[in-house]
Design a protein around this motif. Structure first.
Motif, PDB file in Angstrom:
ATOM      1  N   GLU A 150       0.716  -1.277  -0.025  1.00  0.00           N
ATOM      2  CA  GLU A 150       0.090   0.094  -0.105  1.00  0.00           C
ATOM      3  C   GLU A 150       0.785   1.111  -0.032  1.00  0.00           C
ATOM      4  O   GLU A 150       1.650   1.402   0.876  1.00  0.00           O
ATOM      5  CB  GLU A 150      -0.997   0.146   1.322  1.00  0.00           C
ATOM      6  N   ASN A 207      -4.353   5.082  -2.043  1.00  0.00           N
ATOM      7  CA  ASN A 207      -5.771   5.740  -1.296  1.00  0.00           C
ATOM      8  C   ASN A 207      -6.143   6.782  -2.151  1.00  0.00           C
ATOM      9  O   ASN A 207      -5.393   7.529  -2.800  1.00  0.00           O
ATOM     10  CB  ASN A 207      -5.218   6.209   0.079  1.00  0.00           C
ATOM     11  N   GLU A 230      -8.153   2.585  -3.227  1.00  0.00           N
ATOM     12  CA  GLU A 230      -8.775   2.373  -1.834  1.00  0.00           C
ATOM     13  C   GLU A 230      -9.698   3.677  -1.525  1.00  0.00           C
ATOM     14  O   GLU A 230      -8.868   4.793  -1.840  1.00  0.00           O
ATOM     15  CB  GLU A 230      -7.657   2.175  -0.616  1.00  0.00           C
ATOM     16  N   ASP A 243     -12.148   0.688   1.966  1.00  0.00           N
ATOM     17  CA  ASP A 243     -11.061   1.086   3.301  1.00  0.00           C
ATOM     18  C   ASP A 243     -11.771   1.150   4.321  1.00  0.00           C
ATOM     19  O   ASP A 243     -12.803   1.743   4.233  1.00  0.00           O
ATOM     20  CB  ASP A 243     -10.174   2.103   2.834  1.00  0.00           C
ATOM     21  N   LYS A 254     -11.433  -4.140   2.953  1.00  0.00           N
ATOM     22  CA  LYS A 254     -10.260  -3.787   3.833  1.00  0.00           C
ATOM     23  C   LYS A 254     -10.749  -3.553   5.165  1.00  0.00           C
ATOM     24  O   LYS A 254     -11.447  -2.370   5.360  1.00  0.00           O
ATOM     25  CB  LYS A 254      -9.436  -2.875   3.280  1.00  0.00           C
TER      26      LYS A 254
HETATM   27 MG    MG Z   1      -5.665   2.551   2.821  1.00  0.00          MG
END
Ligand code: MG
Ligand code: C2E
Ligand code: MG
Length: 351
Positions: free
Chosen positions: A136, A196, A228, A258, A279
């Motif tokens: 990530e 993200n 995400e 997320d 997630k």
């Molecule tokens: Mg994240």
């Protein structure tokens, strides 16, 4: 009563240990008093009530921005009290650090221009294959005077202005494509890379084409990138985002929900948006081995994800005990300090 009076007089305590059920005034009222006096020390909750009541009290105290060191069941064990106190110093320091950076939108705009925003990568461990198969990307602000500024401070500032958050989004994406384009091409390594995305950036209807252009330019297939999106941010403008999310998905990008479980309409969003990954928020993961409620929530989230053909990632895995529970429940991917911390690209390559 004595403690409350002393707090009102401004007496400083390092740690307050609060029983939830006391004659005269209960622990929840004390939590309220501590919050309203901006208590900055550590709080230890203690109770003979059932586990879910203690956990809810912990959540309440955290929501009040109190620094909860532990939520313990009675009878109190010396070892668990010791453990709660050990992490106190560093925990209180990091708690006090947040919010004292004194930076604003203009500082952030200059930081973006001066390339002070860099990308760190946290490896993700695929439990099924027993390999590192994904990372990530996490933004970091390395300020020349103030040092390291965490994203919890600067992302909310960026999100106040659509142009600033969009610039930041592209800055991170460019770095990711640049970092991995060369590495992946040279070493032939195949990795999934999660990035993200602020829900605000989803209001740009050209986003899918812009991301596709980046992927062509750096020769990284769209299918290697997972975007995400936090569910709480999606609620606000679902229709506008849906168009963009659908086209991103059609182009091959993975879509991850997320911090799953922290929003208000998680299930509704799962129904509307073709997410490929779930997630699970770290509040359900940390202390998993001690919490039957977290375990139950995790178990049914995994079952749900299986039915919807989604991959399940557990974030915030900090201990071997929690990791073992995830393995037993057949979670797909684990991410957290127990596995590896976020690191620079150079460190990642040697890692
Ligand atoms: Mg994240
Ligand atoms: P997130 O996407 O949920 O990222 C996971 C956060 O958990 C990261 O914090 C990571 O460092 C932290 N973490 C990982 N493992 C553990 C663990 O075992 N224990 C604990 N306590 N924490 C762990 P970080 O890097 O501070 O990022 C915070 C949030 O800021 C992210 O949460 C994400 O929502 C946001 N963010 C970070 N980078 C970006 C970005 O480039 N764009 C946008 N829009 N948001 C970003
Ligand atoms: Mg998260």
């Amino acid at each position: 009563k004595d403690a409350v009076e002393r707090l009102a007089l401004g007496v400083k305590f390092d740690v307050v240990i609060v029983d939830l059920k006391m004659p005269g005034m209960d622990g929840i009222e004390i939590i309220r008093v501590l919050a309203s006096s901006n208590f900055s020390g550590g709080v230890i909750l203690l109770s003979a009530q059932d586990e879910r009541v203690i956990e809810s009290a912990r959540n309440l105290a955290c929501a009040h921005q109190l620094h909860v060191l532990a939520a313990l069941s009675k009878p109190l064990q010396k070892s668990s009290l010791e453990q709660a106190l050990v992490g106190m110093e560093s925990a209180i320091k990091s708690h006090a650090d947040t919010g004292n950076y004194n930076v604003d939108t203009n500082d952030l705009i200059s930081a973006l221009a001066r390339e002070e925003i860099v990308t760190y990568y946290q490896p993700q461990w695929c439990i099924r294959s027993g390999k590192f198969t994904s990372v990530e990307a996490l933004a970091r602000w390395i300020h020349p005077q103030k040092g390291f500024i965490p994203p919890s401070v600067f992302i909310p500032i960026a999100e106040e202005d659509e142009d600033v958050i969009n610039t930041l989004t592209y800055c991170v994406l460019e770095q990711v494509f640049q970092d991995f384009g060369q590495w992946v091409r040279n070493e032939g390594i195949s990795l999934l890379i999660s990035v993200n995305l602020s829900a605000i950036s989803l209001s740009d209807i050209h986003l899918p084409e812009k991301l596709e252009a980046l992927s062509n330019r750096y020769q990284i297939p769209c299918t290697s990138i997972v975007l995400e999106i936090t569910e709480s941010s999606l609620v606000k403008n679902l229709v506008a985002s849906l168009d963009v999310l659908l086209r991103l998905r059609i182009k091959g990008f993975g879509l991850s929900i997320d911090d799953f479980g922290t929003g208000y309409s998680s299930l509704e969003q799962l129904n509307k948006i073709p997410f490929t990954e779930l997630k699970i928020d770290r509040t359900f993961i940390s202390g998993l081995s001690h919490s039957s409620a977290s375990k139950a929530i995790l178990e049914s989230s995994i079952a749900l994800a299986r039915k919807l053909d989604m991959c399940v990632v557990a974030e915030g895995v900090e201990t071997k005990e929690d990791f073992d529970v995830l393995t037993n429940l057949s979670c797909d991917v684990a991410q957290g300090f127990f596995i590896a911390k976020p690191m620079s690209l150079e460190s990642l390559i040697s890692f």
